[in-house]
Write an enzyme that holds these catalytic residues in place. Structure first.
Site, PDB file in Angstrom:
ATOM      1  N   GLU A 157      12.124  -3.407  11.307  1.00  0.00           N
ATOM      2  CA  GLU A 157      11.593  -2.318  10.479  1.00  0.00           C
ATOM      3  C   GLU A 157      10.490  -1.596  11.254  1.00  0.00           C
ATOM      4  OE1 GLU A 157       9.253  -3.281   6.937  1.00  0.00           O
ATOM      5  OE2 GLU A 157      10.570  -1.978   5.788  1.00  0.00           O
ATOM      6  N   LYS A 163      -2.405  -8.207  -8.017  1.00  0.00           N
ATOM      7  CA  LYS A 163      -3.227  -8.249  -6.796  1.00  0.00           C
ATOM      8  C   LYS A 163      -2.697  -7.093  -5.939  1.00  0.00           C
ATOM      9  CE  LYS A 163      -3.586  -9.151  -2.930  1.00  0.00           C
ATOM     10  NZ  LYS A 163      -3.873  -8.140  -1.881  1.00  0.00           N
ATOM     11  N   CYS A 222      10.106   1.754   1.919  1.00  0.00           N
ATOM     12  CA  CYS A 222      11.058   0.651   2.118  1.00  0.00           C
ATOM     13  C   CYS A 222      12.483   1.173   2.222  1.00  0.00           C
ATOM     14  CB  CYS A 222      10.928  -0.356   0.988  1.00  0.00           C
ATOM     15  SG  CYS A 222      11.134   0.365  -0.644  1.00  0.00           S
ATOM     16  N   GLY A 270       6.526  -6.453  -0.521  1.00  0.00           N
ATOM     17  CA  GLY A 270       5.801  -6.411   0.749  1.00  0.00           C
ATOM     18  C   GLY A 270       6.714  -6.746   1.902  1.00  0.00           C
ATOM     19  N   SER A 271       6.126  -7.240   2.986  1.00  0.00           N
ATOM     20  CA  SER A 271       6.902  -7.472   4.205  1.00  0.00           C
ATOM     21  C   SER A 271       7.721  -8.764   4.121  1.00  0.00           C
ATOM     22  CB  SER A 271       5.945  -7.551   5.392  1.00  0.00           C
ATOM     23  OG  SER A 271       5.080  -8.652   5.208  1.00  0.00           O
ATOM     24  N   GLU A 323      10.736  -8.252  -3.232  1.00  0.00           N
ATOM     25  CA  GLU A 323      11.188  -6.919  -2.799  1.00  0.00           C
ATOM     26  C   GLU A 323      10.626  -6.713  -1.406  1.00  0.00           C
ATOM     27  OE1 GLU A 323      13.222  -5.012  -4.226  1.00  0.00           O
ATOM     28  OE2 GLU A 323      13.071  -5.136  -6.404  1.00  0.00           O
ATOM     29  N   LEU A 324      11.474  -6.846  -0.384  1.00  0.00           N
ATOM     30  CA  LEU A 324      10.957  -6.891   0.986  1.00  0.00           C
ATOM     31  C   LEU A 324      11.395  -5.678   1.808  1.00  0.00           C
ATOM     32  CD1 LEU A 324      11.521 -10.721   1.492  1.00  0.00           C
ATOM     33  CD2 LEU A 324       9.571  -9.543   0.458  1.00  0.00           C
ATOM     34  N   TRP A 338       0.809  -1.219   0.000  1.00  0.00           N
ATOM     35  CA  TRP A 338       0.000   0.000   0.000  1.00  0.00           C
ATOM     36  C   TRP A 338       0.843   1.270   0.000  1.00  0.00           C
ATOM     37  CZ3 TRP A 338       1.877   2.311   4.247  1.00  0.00           C
ATOM     38  CH2 TRP A 338       2.345   1.492   5.274  1.00  0.00           C
ATOM     39  N   ASN A 339       2.147   1.158   0.316  1.00  0.00           N
ATOM     40  CA  ASN A 339       2.873   2.408   0.605  1.00  0.00           C
ATOM     41  C   ASN A 339       3.176   3.233  -0.651  1.00  0.00           C
ATOM     42  OD1 ASN A 339       4.777   0.477  -0.128  1.00  0.00           O
ATOM     43  ND2 ASN A 339       6.389   1.401   1.110  1.00  0.00           N
TER      44      ASN A 339
HETATM   45  P1  NAD Z   1       2.333  -7.136   3.334  1.00  0.00           P
HETATM   46  O1  NAD Z   1       3.366  -8.192   3.263  1.00  0.00           O
HETATM   47  O2  NAD Z   1       1.412  -7.155   4.497  1.00  0.00           O
HETATM   48  O3  NAD Z   1       1.380  -7.186   2.051  1.00  0.00           O
HETATM   49  C1  NAD Z   1       1.901  -7.046   0.748  1.00  0.00           C
HETATM   50  C2  NAD Z   1       0.936  -7.696  -0.237  1.00  0.00           C
HETATM   51  O4  NAD Z   1       0.922  -9.104  -0.015  1.00  0.00           O
HETATM   52  C3  NAD Z   1      -0.507  -7.228  -0.097  1.00  0.00           C
HETATM   53  O5  NAD Z   1      -1.061  -7.101  -1.367  1.00  0.00           O
HETATM   54  C4  NAD Z   1      -1.156  -8.371   0.663  1.00  0.00           C
HETATM   55  O6  NAD Z   1      -2.544  -8.480   0.441  1.00  0.00           O
HETATM   56  C5  NAD Z   1      -0.426  -9.551   0.083  1.00  0.00           C
HETATM   57  N1  NAD Z   1      -0.436 -10.758   0.911  1.00  0.00           N
HETATM   58  C6  NAD Z   1      -0.555 -10.862   2.265  1.00  0.00           C
HETATM   59  N2  NAD Z   1      -0.486 -12.166   2.634  1.00  0.00           N
HETATM   60  C7  NAD Z   1      -0.320 -12.887   1.513  1.00  0.00           C
HETATM   61  C8  NAD Z   1      -0.165 -14.273   1.242  1.00  0.00           C
HETATM   62  N3  NAD Z   1      -0.160 -15.191   2.217  1.00  0.00           N
HETATM   63  N4  NAD Z   1       0.014 -14.671  -0.027  1.00  0.00           N
HETATM   64  C9  NAD Z   1       0.037 -13.773  -1.032  1.00  0.00           C
HETATM   65  N5  NAD Z   1      -0.106 -12.446  -0.845  1.00  0.00           N
HETATM   66  C10 NAD Z   1      -0.289 -11.998   0.415  1.00  0.00           C
HETATM   67  O7  NAD Z   1       3.088  -5.752   3.207  1.00  0.00           O
HETATM   68  P2  NAD Z   1       2.473  -4.283   3.307  1.00  0.00           P
HETATM   69  O8  NAD Z   1       2.162  -3.990   4.733  1.00  0.00           O
HETATM   70  O9  NAD Z   1       1.415  -4.127   2.290  1.00  0.00           O
HETATM   71  O10 NAD Z   1       3.717  -3.398   2.818  1.00  0.00           O
HETATM   72  C11 NAD Z   1       4.704  -2.926   3.679  1.00  0.00           C
HETATM   73  C12 NAD Z   1       5.977  -3.736   3.529  1.00  0.00           C
HETATM   74  O11 NAD Z   1       6.391  -3.734   2.175  1.00  0.00           O
HETATM   75  C13 NAD Z   1       7.138  -3.149   4.318  1.00  0.00           C
HETATM   76  O12 NAD Z   1       7.850  -4.196   4.925  1.00  0.00           O
HETATM   77  C14 NAD Z   1       8.000  -2.502   3.239  1.00  0.00           C
HETATM   78  O13 NAD Z   1       9.366  -2.377   3.558  1.00  0.00           O
HETATM   79  C15 NAD Z   1       7.787  -3.435   2.097  1.00  0.00           C
HETATM   80  N6  NAD Z   1       8.092  -2.771   0.831  1.00  0.00           N
HETATM   81  C16 NAD Z   1       9.221  -3.145   0.161  1.00  0.00           C
HETATM   82  C17 NAD Z   1       9.566  -2.492  -1.011  1.00  0.00           C
HETATM   83  C18 NAD Z   1      10.795  -2.877  -1.785  1.00  0.00           C
HETATM   84  O14 NAD Z   1      10.879  -2.493  -2.931  1.00  0.00           O
HETATM   85  N7  NAD Z   1      11.729  -3.608  -1.226  1.00  0.00           N
HETATM   86  C19 NAD Z   1       8.764  -1.465  -1.500  1.00  0.00           C
HETATM   87  C20 NAD Z   1       7.620  -1.111  -0.784  1.00  0.00           C
HETATM   88  C21 NAD Z   1       7.282  -1.775   0.387  1.00  0.00           C
END
Ligand code: NAD
Length: 523
Positions: free
Chosen positions: A374, A169, A276, A220-221, A242-243, A145-146
């Protein structure tokens, strides 16, 4: 037969995090529809690929033009849905995506074209090889979402430029920004089955992973990334992950305190610290520590919090209560272990539901979670160091390795320190901003992920590399074919001596043995 009960349908809700107002509730895409969407993407992809790089580039150019025209409404939507200041929606989302489109329009032809691969193997001299870059087919993108527009857009443009169909998604908190992206791409001429957005939650993402996609780009995370990595390993699905990050900022003894403090405050608080690549921890040489700390505190106190759509807002709300609680816990635990809050350190409920004051901490140590996990919020913990060795060791003392920054007046020295930092990206005298350099590879090491997005390395993640080797002497049997025996080994030893022996005499003898072999009688 009609039933008198209804199956519960899960839904996701887009809310304005500054006010709590519901923008839209959308049903999660059911599993069957996800499978059908992927099947439609697969059916539509060959025509998109066959269209060729130039025509796809013309469509991306249309997209660029449309986005430029609609920049205000798109930036407002992003600001409303994600809470960020309108100024940041423009700079970190619209500008980034326009430039990303520019890169793929300009560079895809050269980067995707077949390339001859010269080689040095003497025995294989009659082989002429080429590298082909062919699209995977259907690329799945799961995004956070960020940066709700620029992340699915930069990854999506890259996949499309390479000739793939894309199924996104988006985050459950920011479906609208992703749907707007799909609208723009479709209006530009991308067929609707070639780029699809499937709103939903984590379970929707997990269901997409179970479908017949050819590669997944996940942002994501770390926790979700590990779950996805496990599921992908079970079906040998290639993934880019990309975490998260815990990016260090190193302020060396000769740094410009005025510049570095401004950069640190921006790097820590941009997007309310929910980036991130945010500055998540700062290490400052003891000789300039007090002056740097004072400058950061003064500048932080001047920041204006408010609704992102208000032009005079520097920092908006956090995305939701859960993220805000993480920040509170980190700050509370640091305080309990002796950290001092120099400014901030509290939520600002009078502004709206999710506001947290930008916070500067001193007297922090690596025993505190605020220096290890983080935080993903507006917190800048600052720690002193005595030697550069110590600073590098502290910076590398982390499970993460996304990006880092070094601040110094001596650019060469900064670059030498950059080499020693365990990170995928290091900036000298700036932070975060390299996400806007479309040529630059984006990605981390250690727990921060696997693979790269953006630039030529990102494009390479969207294609299968194929090697095609043609024999230039098709009428000749090869010396390594049957039949084996002393004549065979004689030939091979001759070739080995010809290529690798150190004395000229041996090489000449090798040449004679191998030439004899060339004329030998294979089966
Ligand atoms: P999140 O991991 O909670 O969710 C990310 C996505 O994954 C969402 O679309 C979510 O619905 C989906 N998801 C959740 N559980 C899942 C599963 N079991 N299987 C498949 N998909 C699933 O992360 P967030 O809170 O949306 O984003 C914040 C995180 O993203 C932070 O840790 C941040 O550092 C990271 N991030 C990394 C980068 C990068 O480029 N390295 C960029 C932006 C954000």
């Amino acid at each position: 037969m009609a039933t008198d009960f209804q199956i519960a349908v899960r839904s996701v809700v887009s809310r304005n995090p500054a006010t709590g107002e519901t923008l839209r509730e959308i049903a999660c895409t059911p599993e069957r529809e996800i499978r059908e969407a992927v099947a439609r993407a697969r059916a539509a992809q060959p025509a998109w690929s066959d269209m060729g790089v130039r025509r796809r580039g013309a469509i991306l150019k249309n997209f660029q033009r449309l986005l430029l025209e609609r920049k205000r409404s798109v930036a407002e939507l992003i600001s409303r849905e994600a809470g960020k200041p309108y100024a940041e929606a423009l700079t970190t989302e619209i500008v980034v995506v326009l430039d990303s489109a520019r890169f793929y329009i300009e560079s895809s032809l050269a980067l995707l074209r077949d390339k001859r691969l010269p080689h040095g193997s003497l025995a294989m001299k009659a082989k002429s090889g080429r590298i082909l870059r062919q699209p995977y087919g259907v690329i799945g993108i799961i995004s956070p979402w960020n940066y709700p527009f620029s992340i699915p857009a930069t990854e999506g443009l890259c996949a499309l430029a390479a000739g793939n169909a894309v199924v996104v998604k988006p985050s459950e908190f920011t479906s609208l920004a992703a749907l707007e992206l799909a609208d723009l791409l479709h209006a530009a001429g991308v067929p609707s089955d070639v780029f699809q957005v499937l709103p939903g939650d984590g379970a929707t993402g997990a269901a997409l992973l179970n479908c017949e996609i050819d590669k997944l780009i996940f942002t994501g995370s770390v926790a979700t990334g590990k779950r996805i990595g496990e599921a992908a390993a079970a079906k040998l699905l290639p993934v880019v992950l990309e975490l998260g990050g815990k990016d260090p900022m190193l302020v060396l003894e000769d740094a410009d305190i005025e510049v570095a403090s401004s950069g640190g405050v921006w790097g820590a608080f941009v997007n309310a610290g929910q980036t991130c690549l945010s500055v998540e921890r700062c290490y400052v040489h003891r000789k300039i520590f007090d002056r740097f700390l004072e400058a950061c505190v003064q500048k932080t106190k001047q920041l204006r919090l408010g609704n992102g759509l208000d032009a005079a807002t520097d920092i908006g709300p956090m995305i939701h209560e859960r993220q805000l609680r993480i920040v509170e816990q980190h700050v509370e635990q640091a305080q309990a272990l002796g950290a001092r809050v120099l400014t901030g350190g509290k939520r600002l409920s009078e502004l709206g539901p999710n506001f947290y004051a930008p916070t500067v901490l001193s007297d922090v140590t690596h025993e505190m979670v605020v220096m290890r996990e983080e935080t993903f919020g507006p917190v800048l913990p600052i720690m002193a160091f005595d030697t550069e060795e110590e600073a590098i060791q502290l910076a590398n003392d982390s499970e993460f390795g996304l990006s880092a920054s070094v601040w110094t007046k001596d650019r060469r020295h900064g670059e030498a320190v950059a080499r020693r930092l365990a990170a995928g990206i290091v900036q000298v005298n700036d932070a975060v901003s390299c996400f806007g350099i479309s040529e630059a590879p984006h990605g981390g090491i250690k727990a921060s992920g696997i693979g790269r997005t953006h630039g030529r390395f990102g494009l390479d993640e969207m294609v299968r590399i194929k090697y095609v080797a043609s024999d230039l002497l098709p009428g000749m049997k090869k010396i390594w074919w049957y039949r084996y025996g002393t004549e065979f080994t004689n030939k091979i030893e001759g070739v080995l001596d010809l290529q690798f022996a150190t004395s000229i005499g041996k090489r000449l003898r090798g040449a004679l043995r191998s030439v004899g072999g060339l004329l030998g009688k294979q089966l």
